[in-house]
Design an enzyme around this catalytic site. Sequence first.
Site, mmCIF file in Angstrom:
data_model
loop_
_atom_site.group_PDB
_atom_site.id
_atom_site.type_symbol
_atom_site.label_atom_id
_atom_site.label_comp_id
_atom_site.label_asym_id
_atom_site.label_seq_id
_atom_site.Cartn_x
_atom_site.Cartn_y
_atom_site.Cartn_z
ATOM 1 N N ASN A 9 53.358 109.511 -36.940
ATOM 2 C CA ASN A 9 53.072 109.431 -38.369
ATOM 3 C C ASN A 9 54.269 108.760 -39.029
ATOM 4 O O ASN A 9 55.312 109.375 -39.185
ATOM 5 C CB ASN A 9 52.872 110.856 -38.928
ATOM 6 N N LYS A 11 54.580 107.752 -42.061
ATOM 7 C CA LYS A 11 54.732 108.057 -43.496
ATOM 8 C C LYS A 11 54.939 106.747 -44.269
ATOM 9 O O LYS A 11 54.373 105.730 -43.894
ATOM 10 C CB LYS A 11 55.881 109.045 -43.712
ATOM 11 N N HIS A 95 47.902 116.453 -44.253
ATOM 12 C CA HIS A 95 49.335 116.594 -43.947
ATOM 13 C C HIS A 95 50.000 117.407 -45.055
ATOM 14 O O HIS A 95 49.629 117.314 -46.226
ATOM 15 C CB HIS A 95 49.982 115.206 -43.836
ATOM 16 N N GLU A 97 52.648 117.026 -46.605
ATOM 17 C CA GLU A 97 53.178 116.237 -47.726
ATOM 18 C C GLU A 97 52.067 115.859 -48.699
ATOM 19 O O GLU A 97 52.287 115.768 -49.908
ATOM 20 C CB GLU A 97 53.911 114.990 -47.186
ATOM 21 N N GLU A 164 51.643 122.232 -37.848
ATOM 22 C CA GLU A 164 52.934 121.748 -38.331
ATOM 23 C C GLU A 164 53.535 122.767 -39.298
ATOM 24 O O GLU A 164 53.214 122.736 -40.494
ATOM 25 C CB GLU A 164 52.739 120.415 -39.059
ATOM 26 N N GLY A 170 60.716 117.346 -40.706
ATOM 27 C CA GLY A 170 61.799 116.531 -41.246
ATOM 28 C C GLY A 170 63.085 117.310 -41.486
ATOM 29 O O GLY A 170 64.000 116.817 -42.149
ATOM 30 N N SER A 208 59.910 118.065 -36.232
ATOM 31 C CA SER A 208 61.176 117.691 -35.594
ATOM 32 C C SER A 208 61.068 117.570 -34.070
ATOM 33 O O SER A 208 61.988 117.963 -33.345
ATOM 34 C CB SER A 208 62.287 118.674 -35.998
HETATM 35 C C1 PEP Z 1 55.258 114.867 -39.553
HETATM 36 O O1 PEP Z 1 55.453 114.088 -40.468
HETATM 37 O O2 PEP Z 1 54.095 115.168 -39.288
HETATM 38 C C2 PEP Z 1 56.410 115.409 -38.836
HETATM 39 C C3 PEP Z 1 56.197 116.324 -37.935
HETATM 40 O O3 PEP Z 1 57.660 114.908 -39.150
HETATM 41 P P1 PEP Z 1 59.035 115.112 -38.324
HETATM 42 O O4 PEP Z 1 58.713 114.837 -36.882
HETATM 43 O O5 PEP Z 1 59.976 114.123 -38.909
HETATM 44 O O6 PEP Z 1 59.458 116.537 -38.519
#
Ligand code: PEP
Length: 248
Positions: A9, A11, A95, A97, A164, A170, A208
């Site tokens: 992803n 973003k 997601h 976000e 998630e 992040g 992460s």
């Molecule tokens: C994500 O955006 O779905 C995500 C898991 O980000 P990150 O791997 O940067 O934590």
Amino acid sequence: MRKPYIAANWKMHKTIEETEEFINAFLPMVRDITDVDILVAPPFTSLAAASRLLKSSNVILGAQNVYYEEKGAYTGEVSPGMLLSAGCSCVIIGHSERRQYFSETDEIVNKKIKTAMNNNLEVILCIGESLDEREENRTFEILDTQLAGSLRDLSLEGITIAYEPVWAIGTGKTATKEQANEAHTYIREWLRKNKDGADSVRIQYGGSVKPDNIESLMSEPEVDGALVGGASLKPDSFAGIVTGAIKK
Ligand code: PEP
């Protein structure tokens, strides 16, 4: 056995030129990998260019969002038909976000999944609790609510779930493999109780994920792959995650 599934992803990162540069470097690194499904989800503006480069490759193209109407006066939105014509076969929906910054509710997520499915787009549905919710021991209650609301009146055909935990996205704070497996087991049980075909649904972990923690996460029986943000932006890092996801 469910085939491991690793998704990137991106973003709001990468111009068309940067997308092309990534794909040209990344494809040779994963060309021979057949044991893992690989998806890249660039921003909308890069989809058509990515699609041209990914044609006849082993990498699937996905989008990061979609609107729930087929067409009309919805300035700034993108329909499932537009995603299909740009070369996508999958879309990420719900997601955290989108939920946090764009007020997406489970009801909206449900409408988006319905429209995506009606257009034969596969879906990665994101769910997960915040830090406060985990600390208040409400993780399972939140997963229940998100699963019930997002999947209302829907079958599991073409669905992947991405668990998630918001506190791990992040932040550099990965859930332990035990925490991930516990949540995935709960999700699997919920799917078994409420829907047909639960055992073939893949459940990705997101938060992460990096080349150096993917193997450990994948060693858990209920972790079927990962949705990756930051560490998917560099070809060698994302290729390292794909390689590390091959189940031993
Ligand atoms: C994500 O955006 O779905 C995500 C898991 O980000 P990150 O791997 O940067 O934590």
